[in-house]
Design an enzyme around this catalytic site. Structure first.
Site, PDB file in Angstrom:
ATOM      1  N   TRP A 137      32.789  37.883  41.497  1.00  0.00           N
ATOM      2  CA  TRP A 137      32.269  36.596  41.963  1.00  0.00           C
ATOM      3  C   TRP A 137      31.333  36.727  43.169  1.00  0.00           C
ATOM      4  O   TRP A 137      30.672  35.768  43.533  1.00  0.00           O
ATOM      5  CB  TRP A 137      33.443  35.666  42.344  1.00  0.00           C
ATOM      6  CG  TRP A 137      34.457  36.336  43.226  1.00  0.00           C
ATOM      7  CD1 TRP A 137      35.639  36.889  42.820  1.00  0.00           C
ATOM      8  CD2 TRP A 137      34.392  36.559  44.641  1.00  0.00           C
ATOM      9  NE1 TRP A 137      36.297  37.451  43.883  1.00  0.00           N
ATOM     10  CE2 TRP A 137      35.551  37.255  45.015  1.00  0.00           C
ATOM     11  CE3 TRP A 137      33.456  36.239  45.630  1.00  0.00           C
ATOM     12  CZ2 TRP A 137      35.807  37.645  46.330  1.00  0.00           C
ATOM     13  CZ3 TRP A 137      33.710  36.620  46.933  1.00  0.00           C
ATOM     14  CH2 TRP A 137      34.876  37.319  47.275  1.00  0.00           C
ATOM     15  N   ASN A 138      31.292  37.888  43.824  1.00  0.00           N
ATOM     16  CA  ASN A 138      30.594  37.904  45.122  1.00  0.00           C
ATOM     17  C   ASN A 138      29.077  37.949  45.017  1.00  0.00           C
ATOM     18  O   ASN A 138      28.383  37.502  45.928  1.00  0.00           O
ATOM     19  CB  ASN A 138      31.142  39.025  46.028  1.00  0.00           C
ATOM     20  CG  ASN A 138      30.955  40.395  45.440  1.00  0.00           C
ATOM     21  OD1 ASN A 138      30.717  40.541  44.249  1.00  0.00           O
ATOM     22  ND2 ASN A 138      31.071  41.407  46.279  1.00  0.00           N
ATOM     23  N   LYS A 161      31.425  38.933  30.535  1.00  0.00           N
ATOM     24  CA  LYS A 161      32.460  38.042  31.037  1.00  0.00           C
ATOM     25  C   LYS A 161      32.341  37.959  32.556  1.00  0.00           C
ATOM     26  O   LYS A 161      32.711  38.878  33.270  1.00  0.00           O
ATOM     27  CB  LYS A 161      33.863  38.550  30.653  1.00  0.00           C
ATOM     28  CG  LYS A 161      34.853  37.405  30.684  1.00  0.00           C
ATOM     29  CD  LYS A 161      36.188  37.700  31.321  1.00  0.00           C
ATOM     30  CE  LYS A 161      36.215  38.172  32.714  1.00  0.00           C
ATOM     31  NZ  LYS A 161      36.009  37.131  33.759  1.00  0.00           N
ATOM     32  N   GLY A 214      34.162  45.488  40.114  1.00  0.00           N
ATOM     33  CA  GLY A 214      35.330  44.737  40.579  1.00  0.00           C
ATOM     34  C   GLY A 214      36.265  45.654  41.330  1.00  0.00           C
ATOM     35  O   GLY A 214      35.849  46.703  41.849  1.00  0.00           O
ATOM     36  N   GLU A 236      31.864  50.280  38.966  1.00  0.00           N
ATOM     37  CA  GLU A 236      31.477  50.061  40.365  1.00  0.00           C
ATOM     38  C   GLU A 236      32.652  49.348  41.008  1.00  0.00           C
ATOM     39  O   GLU A 236      32.855  48.159  40.806  1.00  0.00           O
ATOM     40  CB  GLU A 236      30.182  49.252  40.412  1.00  0.00           C
ATOM     41  CG  GLU A 236      29.442  49.440  41.706  1.00  0.00           C
ATOM     42  CD  GLU A 236      29.685  48.297  42.655  1.00  0.00           C
ATOM     43  OE1 GLU A 236      30.679  48.378  43.423  1.00  0.00           O
ATOM     44  OE2 GLU A 236      28.900  47.345  42.637  1.00  0.00           O
ATOM     45  N   LEU A 237      33.452  50.114  41.744  1.00  0.00           N
ATOM     46  CA  LEU A 237      34.743  49.601  42.210  1.00  0.00           C
ATOM     47  C   LEU A 237      34.700  49.322  43.717  1.00  0.00           C
ATOM     48  O   LEU A 237      33.628  49.205  44.299  1.00  0.00           O
ATOM     49  CB  LEU A 237      35.839  50.591  41.815  1.00  0.00           C
ATOM     50  CG  LEU A 237      35.798  50.976  40.315  1.00  0.00           C
ATOM     51  CD1 LEU A 237      36.822  52.032  39.992  1.00  0.00           C
ATOM     52  CD2 LEU A 237      35.998  49.749  39.436  1.00  0.00           C
ATOM     53  N   CYS A 270      30.780  44.639  48.486  1.00  0.00           N
ATOM     54  CA  CYS A 270      31.461  45.936  48.352  1.00  0.00           C
ATOM     55  C   CYS A 270      30.807  47.013  49.188  1.00  0.00           C
ATOM     56  O   CYS A 270      31.403  48.062  49.412  1.00  0.00           O
ATOM     57  CB  CYS A 270      31.597  46.340  46.891  1.00  0.00           C
ATOM     58  SG  CYS A 270      30.121  46.036  45.964  1.00  0.00           S
ATOM     59  N   GLU A 370      40.015  47.551  51.917  1.00  0.00           N
ATOM     60  CA  GLU A 370      38.812  46.733  52.054  1.00  0.00           C
ATOM     61  C   GLU A 370      39.233  45.347  52.552  1.00  0.00           C
ATOM     62  O   GLU A 370      40.043  44.679  51.896  1.00  0.00           O
ATOM     63  CB  GLU A 370      38.199  46.634  50.649  1.00  0.00           C
ATOM     64  CG  GLU A 370      36.769  46.296  50.586  1.00  0.00           C
ATOM     65  CD  GLU A 370      36.231  46.360  49.156  1.00  0.00           C
ATOM     66  OE1 GLU A 370      37.019  46.442  48.185  1.00  0.00           O
ATOM     67  OE2 GLU A 370      35.008  46.295  49.010  1.00  0.00           O
TER      68      GLU A 370
HETATM   69  P1  ADP Z   1      38.268  40.675  42.630  1.00  0.00           P
HETATM   70  O1  ADP Z   1      39.474  41.102  43.398  1.00  0.00           O
HETATM   71  O2  ADP Z   1      36.975  40.933  43.293  1.00  0.00           O
HETATM   72  O3  ADP Z   1      38.352  39.318  42.034  1.00  0.00           O
HETATM   73  P2  ADP Z   1      38.839  41.805  40.067  1.00  0.00           P
HETATM   74  O4  ADP Z   1      38.786  43.232  39.720  1.00  0.00           O
HETATM   75  O5  ADP Z   1      40.146  41.117  40.001  1.00  0.00           O
HETATM   76  O6  ADP Z   1      38.183  41.742  41.497  1.00  0.00           O
HETATM   77  O7  ADP Z   1      37.833  40.954  39.203  1.00  0.00           O
HETATM   78  C1  ADP Z   1      36.587  41.414  38.785  1.00  0.00           C
HETATM   79  C2  ADP Z   1      36.350  41.011  37.345  1.00  0.00           C
HETATM   80  O8  ADP Z   1      37.380  41.592  36.564  1.00  0.00           O
HETATM   81  C3  ADP Z   1      36.435  39.512  37.103  1.00  0.00           C
HETATM   82  O9  ADP Z   1      35.473  39.168  36.122  1.00  0.00           O
HETATM   83  C4  ADP Z   1      37.832  39.324  36.554  1.00  0.00           C
HETATM   84  O10 ADP Z   1      37.941  38.223  35.696  1.00  0.00           O
HETATM   85  C5  ADP Z   1      38.001  40.603  35.764  1.00  0.00           C
HETATM   86  N1  ADP Z   1      39.398  40.958  35.534  1.00  0.00           N
HETATM   87  C6  ADP Z   1      40.436  40.827  36.385  1.00  0.00           C
HETATM   88  N2  ADP Z   1      41.587  41.261  35.811  1.00  0.00           N
HETATM   89  C7  ADP Z   1      41.256  41.684  34.566  1.00  0.00           C
HETATM   90  C8  ADP Z   1      41.978  42.249  33.460  1.00  0.00           C
HETATM   91  N3  ADP Z   1      43.284  42.450  33.527  1.00  0.00           N
HETATM   92  N4  ADP Z   1      41.303  42.557  32.342  1.00  0.00           N
HETATM   93  C9  ADP Z   1      39.968  42.352  32.279  1.00  0.00           C
HETATM   94  N5  ADP Z   1      39.236  41.817  33.262  1.00  0.00           N
HETATM   95  C10 ADP Z   1      39.855  41.497  34.398  1.00  0.00           C
END
Ligand code: ADP
Length: 469
Positions: A137-138, A161, A214, A236-237, A270, A370
């Site tokens: 979302w950022n 997605k 994410g 990209e984590l 990030c 972080e």
């Molecule tokens: P943040 O902590 O920045 O929200 P996330 O890794 O939770 O980071 O989210 C990043 C993306 O990963 C979002 O699009 C979120 O919907 C998706 N996401 C989160 N959990 C899952 C999952 N279990 N399977 C697939 N996508 C996921």
């Protein structure tokens, strides 16, 4: 209101909690239909001449820029960042489309001299196939642009997605791509149930590539799913950037750089610096000056003129920042400014004050995780070696920063940092023409320029013996 197989979900403005839209809550059934459609169409897109694909991308870049104001408003409304920053994100997103179009020549065949009579080698760069993108979302527009642009350039169909919090920027981008001539079956953007959608795509066998931005935890989980069908990944984590200030640094430049890098999107990026490692000879001066400047930043909803610090994305984010500040203070950190939220009349308690904490050390949460908020934790160090050792002690390795007075010593420090991107006397290193990505827990793969494009192709080598006499 559009409804998905799992109903609908509200999109909230984090500055006010106002519902700004309702979007479909899609699940496995929509994910499968999108995949069927993309899979059938992908060969046609791959067969479209690269120059024609590049035309769509160039037109998209131009239209994204032409719609800068409206796109920036969407970004600010759904993710909270100041409007001026959102406009910057729009330009940055457009740059990924131009860059992918400009690099398309990298897909040309390479001819090899095999040094064997009658046989020559040709290396082809083929589209990897149907790709999935999962974005955070950022930077709701830019993170998608970074993935969609090179995927389409390479001839891949793209499933996307966006994050639950910010689907609207993604839908707006998809609309622009269609207006610019992208065949509709090349791109499917689904809002909804992340787990159901991702599992459907990744475990099917027809998706050949995932690009994810994410958290490291979600990245790990997705990598496990991808292992089943040997899906290629770019990850990209999370990041945990160090911001090193050497003894001979120009303090003005370092203060400006620190503000720019740290407070962008209220510290929710990030690559934003999380650990400030400042030479002891200038640590107190830097601390005092950065705190004076930080305390002057305007805290206001992103839509308000002059806003520099908007809301954090949600209450959990506020709690995380609070816990990091409390932990630092409990372990001997000294609060120089900020440290709490600023309650704005009639708005949610989500605006965290720019915060500076001195006397920090690697035992603190803010030095190991972080923070994702507007906090500058400062540790004073006695040598370049100590700064480099502390910086590299993190398992994360996305970005780093080095500020100092000599090009050779700053560069030498930069080259010793275990991270994918380093700003040297530069607080905004990201550029669509340059490779972006990390090492260690920050993932692998690169986005931007020709490096980004190559993530979406496979290499096919032909050993050609000619039968012509
Ligand atoms: P943040 O902590 O920045 O929200 P996330 O890794 O939770 O980071 O989210 C990043 C993306 O990963 C979002 O699009 C979120 O919907 C998706 N996401 C989160 N959990 C899952 C999952 N279990 N399977 C697939 N996508 C996921």
């Amino acid at each position: 209101m559009e409804i998905g197989s799992q109903g609908a979900m509200d999109v909230l403005d984090p500055a006010s909690d106002t519902v700004i839209a309702s979007v479909p809550m899609c699940g496995a059934s929509e994910a499968l239909s999108a995949l069927n459609s993309a899979f059938e169409f992908q060969p046609q897109w791959e067969a479209t001449p690269p120059a024609q694909r590049a035309d769509v991308l160039r037109a998209t870049a131009a239209m994204v820029v032409a719609r800068k104001d409206s796109l920036a408003r969407i970004i600010t409304q759904e993710c909270g960042k100041p409007l001026a920053e959102a406009a910057g994100e729009v330009q940055y997103s457009a740059d990924y489309f131009s860059s992918a179009a400009n690099e398309i020549h990298a897909l040309n065949d390479t001819h090899l001299d095999l040094q064997r009579p009658g046989v020559r080698g040709v290396v082809r760069h083929r589209a990897v196939g149907v790709c999935a993108a999962i974005t955070p979302w950022n930077f709701p527009l830019a993170m998608l642009a970074r993935k969609v642009a090179p995927a389409l350039a390479a001839g891949c169909a793209q499933l996307a997605k966006p994050a639950e919090e910010t689907p609207l920027s993604a839908f707006a981008l998809a609309e622009i791509l269609l207006e610019c001539g992208l065949p509709p079956r090349c791109l499917h953007v689904l809002s909804g149930d992340a787990k159901a959608i991702a599992t459907t795509w990744l475990m099917d066998g027809r998706v050949r590539k995932l690009s994810f931005t994410g958290s490291t935890d979600t990245g790990r989980l997705l990598l496990r799913q991808c292992a089943q069908e040997i899906v290629r990944c770019s990850m990209e984590l999370g990041g945990h950037a160090a911001f090193i200030i050497l003894a001979d640094a120009d303090i003005d430049l370092a203060v400006k750089g620190a503000l720019q890098a740290k407070f962008r999107n209220a510290g929710q990026t990030c690559i934003c610096p999380n650990r400030f490692l400042v030479h002891e000879s200038i640590a107190s001066e830097f601390t005092a000056r950065v705190a004076v400047a930080a305390a002057q930043l305007k805290i206001a909803p992103g839509m308000e003129a002059g806003s520099q610090i908007g809301p954090l994305i949600h209450d959990a984010a506020v709690e995380k920042v609070r816990s990091h500040v409390a932990d630092a203070l409990a372990r001997g950190g000294k609060l120089i400014c900020g440290g709490q939220t600023k309650q704005l009349p009639d708005l949610p308690d989500r605006f965290f004050e720019p915060t500076v904490i001195a006397n920090c050390d690697p035992s603190m949460l803010c030095f190991t995780q972080e923070t994702f908020g507007p906090v500058i934790p400062i540790m004073s160090v006695t040598s370049q070696k100590e700064a480099i050792d502390v910086a590299n002690s993190s398992p994360f390795g996305l970005a780093g920063y080095v500020f100092g007075g000599s090009d050779s010593s700053t560069r030498s420090v930069a080259q010793q940092l275990q991270c994918g991107v380093v700003g040297v006397n530069e607080a905004a290193p990201s550029n669509a023409r340059a490779p972006f990505g990390g090492v260690k827990y920050s993932g692998y793969g690169r986005e931007g320029g020709a490096w980004g494009l190559m993530e979406y192709v496979t290499t096919q080598y032909l050993a050609l013996r000619s039968l012509d006499k």
